[in-house]
Design a protein around this motif. Structure first.
Motif, short mmCIF file in Angstrom:
data_model
loop_
_atom_site.label_atom_id
_atom_site.label_comp_id
_atom_site.label_asym_id
_atom_site.label_seq_id
_atom_site.Cartn_x
_atom_site.Cartn_y
_atom_site.Cartn_z
N SER A 53 0.79 -1.24 0.00
CA SER A 53 0.00 0.00 0.00
C SER A 53 0.83 1.29 0.00
O SER A 53 0.39 2.31 0.51
N LYS A 56 1.99 1.65 -5.28
CA LYS A 56 2.61 1.18 -6.55
C LYS A 56 1.55 1.01 -7.63
O LYS A 56 1.67 1.56 -8.73
N SER A 57 0.51 0.24 -7.28
CA SER A 57 -0.49 -0.06 -8.30
C SER A 57 -1.24 1.20 -8.71
O SER A 57 -1.56 1.39 -9.90
N THR A 58 -1.50 2.06 -7.75
CA THR A 58 -2.20 3.32 -8.07
C THR A 58 -1.38 4.12 -9.08
O THR A 58 -1.91 4.66 -10.06
N GLY A 72 -5.74 -0.84 -2.89
CA GLY A 72 -6.46 -0.84 -1.61
C GLY A 72 -5.50 -0.75 -0.45
O GLY A 72 -4.31 -1.03 -0.58
N ASP A 217 0.72 13.53 0.40
CA ASP A 217 -0.47 14.30 0.74
C ASP A 217 -1.03 13.88 2.09
O ASP A 217 -1.83 14.58 2.69
N SER A 253 -0.69 10.74 -5.35
CA SER A 253 -1.65 10.45 -6.40
C SER A 253 -2.54 11.67 -6.61
O SER A 253 -3.06 12.24 -5.67
N ASN A 256 -6.39 13.24 -5.92
CA ASN A 256 -6.66 12.28 -4.86
C ASN A 256 -7.77 12.85 -4.00
O ASN A 256 -7.57 13.89 -3.38
#
Ligand SMILES: Nc1nc2c(ncn2[C@@H]2O[C@H](COP(=O)(O)OP(=O)(O)O)[C@@H](O)[C@H]2O)c(=O)[nH]1
Ligand SMILES: [Mg+2]
Length: 487
Positions: A53, A56-58, A72, A217, A253, A256
């Motif tokens: 979390s 990375k995937s975001t 997630g 953030d 991100s 966001n």
């Protein structure tokens, strides 16, 4: 356009050098079980690693332009996913989407991909490995590897495969590695560093690994973020033992949803979100690939030539030893047979006497060759195996490091052949490998530095001349020839 062609041609030529000059030697001497170019012939690879979390995937989804990977707060995805490009057949519908998925077993057994060497990690790994083909323009020249989060010691034991080793192998293949931290886990960098230090070759250029502090953030204030940043810097410098701290990119991100609320002091506007810089760095991966292949070629060239040097030294020492004891054996046979000439009761014709003595010398010498000489030679072989380090000068750290990596391979090869390999053949291979090391690598570096200064208009289409001008490979006519003594 020519720049891309130039990069492609240079890449193809380097892979060609590895395939035709290093791989045959590597396979012949048991230096490698698979063709060396297996891992480098595919498209440039960008790998993202970091704690779970950390985003990375975001980040991947954001760059690709749609949600390809699950995201997630909990450890959502425990798979290694290779995301690569595929052209969409349906031209009318160019919505970015997954066009094809492959599971791990298919991927590990398909020679189209460079992952065959990962097969050894077993079924559990195979079931946590997959490929997605996506029609995103961002992926045109690269492939991205999303990884399950590291530093998670509880699930680590349950994985059923050696996670660190797998990450390490991907890291060796990757041309760019993005290491993500998040503010909650900025203090845990040891594992990341361990993987990188143990798997990346020493010559890897620094810009192949990018450190990123993500999700900034979520810091409650600028001060909070500086504290987190400071912690990360401190930990990185402690672990790397270096005073110069690598550049740490600060990202989050965007857009966001909760960012504004979580940032009451609104410090984010004071900082550039390095997202765009990262995106650009990823698109430069094909250039990193060139550097990576050049380093790969140099490293393997260096290791192989050291390997050959040790084999040559052994064979040379062996022949000196053999010659010495052949001579000694002959002298002993002569000395033992000579007294016969003085035996008083032998009143025979001198010719018969000399003939008899000659016969005696020959017989004794044959006995010497088949008994003493043989056992001395095998003792020499055993001693050499026990004192393998004496086969090569280890005057500096580089040579010691290289030797450490190949010592056991040299030993296995010598055991397998019982030291009876052709010196001529090894010398020939050595000449070829060191030519790649010296001339080839200098040419490649020159081509790379030219590439960094060239502008589009300066480039001629690459088909017109080879970029790396190595002389043609020696003809293979000597391949199976052996000298009188197996030399
Ligand atoms: N506030 C904030 N949340 C983020 C950011 N990036 C990711 N997240 C959230 O963090 C969670 C974990 O992200 P994910 O991409 O799944 O992390 P991964 O395990 O490293 O792949 C998700 O709920 C994301 O929505 C970010 O920059 N800021
Ligand atoms: Mg993920």
């Amino acid at each position: 356009m020519y720049i891309e062609n130039y990069i492609d041609s240079l890449r193809a030529e380097m892979v060609d050098i590895v395939a035709h000059r290093l791989t045959p030697v590597a396979l012949r001497y048991g230096y490698s079980d698979v063709a060396l170019e297996t891992n480098i012939r595919w498209r440039p690879l960008v790998m993202l690693i970091g704690s779970y979390s950390s985003g990375k995937s975001t980040m991947i989804n954001e760059f690709i332009g749609t949600k390809i990977q699950d995201t997630g707060q909990a450890p959502t995805d425990d798979s290694f996913t290779v995301i690569t490009y595929s052209e969409s057949e349906d031209i009318d519908n160019n919505e970015i989407q997954i066009l094809e998925e492959r599971d791990g077993s298919a991927l590990l057994n398909d020679p189209e991909f460079p992952f065959e060497t990962l097969k050894k990690h077993g079924q559990r790994f195979a079931s946590h490995f997959r490929l997605k083909k996506v029609n995103s323009p961002f992926l045109k020249d690269i492939a991205i590897i999303d990884t399950p989060g590291m530093l998670d010691s509880i699930t680590e034991q349950d994985r059923g495969y050696n996670y660190q080793e797998v990450i390490g192998e991907f890291a060796q293949m990757a041309d760019l590695i993005l290491v993500l931290f998040d503010p909650h886990k900025a203090g845990t960098v040891r594992e990341v560093h361990k993987v990188l230090r143990e798997t990346l070759p020493a010559k890897t250029s620094e810009d192949r690994v990018l450190f990123i502090l993500n999700r900034i953030d979520e810091c409650t204030s600028l001060l909070d973020m500086l504290r987190v940043y400071g912690t990360l810097c401190w930990n990185l410098s402690q672990i790397t033992g270096r005073k110069d701290i690598p550049l740490i990119y600060l990202t989050y991100s965007n857009p966001n949803p909760g960012a504004a609320q979580k940032n009451p002091e609104g410090f984010l506007h004071l900082l550039d979100n390095h997202r765009e810089i990262l995106k650009k760095a990823i698109s430069e991966a094909p250039r990193h690939r060139l550097d990576h292949i050049a380093t790969f070629l140099e490293n393997h060239g260096e290791r192989l030539s050291h390997f050959m040097e040790a084999l040559i030294t052994y064979r040379k020492k062996f022949f000196e030893f053999r010659l010495r004891y052949w001579l000694l054996g002959f002298l002993i046979s002569l000395v033992l047979a000579a007294p016969a000439i003085r035996l008083p009761f032998l009143h025979v014709h001198p010719y018969i006497l000399i003939g008899g003595m000659g016969f005696g010398v020959v017989m004794l010498y044959l006995i010497w060759l088949t008994t003493a000489q043989k056992s001395l030679e095998s003792k020499f072989f055993r001693n050499s195996l026990n004192k393998l380090d004496a086969l090569t000068p280890l005057e500096n750290q580089t040579r010691r490091d290289v030797w450490k990596g190949i010592r056991n391979m040299v030993k296995s090869y010598m055991e397998k052949t019982v030291g009876k390999y052709s010196l001529g053949r090894v010398k020939e291979d050595y000449a070829m490998v060191s030519q790649v090391c010296k001339k080839g690598s200098a040419e490649i570096r020159q081509a790379l530095s030219e590439l960094s200064t060239l502008k589009e208009e300066d480039l001629i289409p690459p088909e017109e001349k080879p970029l790396i001008a190595l002389p043609l490979k020696n003809s293979s006519q000597h391949a199976d020839e052996e000298g009188v003594w197996g030399i």
